[in-house]
Motif scaffolding. Sequence first.
Motif, PDB file in Angstrom:
ATOM      1  N   TYR A 313       0.803  -1.208   0.000  1.00  0.00           N
ATOM      2  CA  TYR A 313       0.000   0.000   0.000  1.00  0.00           C
ATOM      3  C   TYR A 313       0.845   1.272   0.000  1.00  0.00           C
ATOM      4  N   ARG A 314       2.140   1.122  -0.062  1.00  0.00           N
ATOM      5  CA  ARG A 314       2.997   2.303  -0.125  1.00  0.00           C
ATOM      6  C   ARG A 314       2.859   2.977  -1.490  1.00  0.00           C
ATOM      7  N   ASP A 315       2.783   4.297  -1.479  1.00  0.00           N
ATOM      8  CA  ASP A 315       2.631   5.073  -2.713  1.00  0.00           C
ATOM      9  C   ASP A 315       4.007   5.521  -3.185  1.00  0.00           C
ATOM     10  N   THR A 316       4.450   4.980  -4.300  1.00  0.00           N
ATOM     11  CA  THR A 316       5.761   5.334  -4.859  1.00  0.00           C
ATOM     12  C   THR A 316       5.629   5.987  -6.233  1.00  0.00           C
ATOM     13  N   GLY A 317       4.409   6.387  -6.576  1.00  0.00           N
ATOM     14  CA  GLY A 317       4.157   6.914  -7.918  1.00  0.00           C
ATOM     15  C   GLY A 317       4.850   8.216  -8.244  1.00  0.00           C
TER      16      GLY A 317
END
Length: 383
Positions: A313-317
């Motif tokens: 669920y980590r956002d790396t976008g």
Amino acid sequence: NTYLFVCFIIFKTVKMMFRLALISTLFVSATALSGPTESVEGKKIMSKARKLNGQYEEDLSWLTKFSMKFQSCHSIHSWGGEAGGGGQEDGVAHGSQHLVNFALCPSGQKSCSGGGEYVVELSEFVQAYTDAKKESEEAQCEAVQESCNCNYYDDEDVCFSGCYSKAGLDFCVEDENEFEIEDYLECKEAEFQNNYYQAYYIGPVCSSNGKAIHLELFTDESCSIAAKSGTYEKYNYSASLPYSKQSLVSNDLVSCKQENDDNNNNNGDDANANNNNNGNYYYEEPEVVEMCEQLYEEAAKCEKNLKYKNSAYRDTGSCDYIQKVLPALERVYHKNGGGGAATGFAIFFGLSTVAASAAAYYFFSKVERSTVDLASKEGNSFA
């Protein structure tokens, strides 16, 4: 010789246009896709992204384990940026955009190892930061009032003032002539004019080294053209513009955990004491500070190594934007002399596009004529 000369010109033009196209791609991708932006296109894309994320309410309780830290401030060129009135419909199609880079650091650590990196609009950051600071100060003032015994004083204000001073809370004393910083967290007309009724404007900007955020005086309503040094002092009885030297924000860690006085009170009421003695202790989940929640939701995110959040669920976008694209755009911004260079760049880009198009058409025509001549000699191969 003429043909070789034309080919040479075409080659140089295409090479130049390739470089310009690369920079333009950076502009468009950065302002309309990866990072926070004021552009029309960016607002549409980001609103759709938030709608998709809004299908379910994300649990942000993990934020209580982190503290927020201001890291740096950045200025870049932007299509439809702040200096452009927010987009092509409201103003010019280019301007300056100011962004803030902040981190979420695991509370209790000296470093931000295991934290996340984020970027948000400068105006959004200073607004949320100022609101949180004001709420904190009001709470401190109220706490002092409650412990300050002024029941037998004819003038409570004088009594409270003494208590504030002993507690080191001078900001609790109201001043009618105090500069209202909340009025200038976005570009706004100042309350004074020069002798020729020329209006001035005040707004927040990044410091030259990007380590602070200051207020600055401008001559235009988009806060893009700085006023001459000493102008504010000249028309304000030699007083300096507040926060023109001191930063609006600090580099201190700000906990994202909402402090609850009831939870921290060891001298609870009898009912609570009985509950505790009977083993019926009810644990209340800590709440997230509104500033942290608001800025987190609005920010571009890079959470590669974020603790307390499942890797799925980590956002790396926005990692590439934050760590690579943004620094490159800022170098272009400063190399071209700041926001004012955007107009020159746009004109140059437009003229270069026309020149390249003409060269491309000429080259295509030459090739097409050569192909037709060759086909007429060899016959139609599709017959």
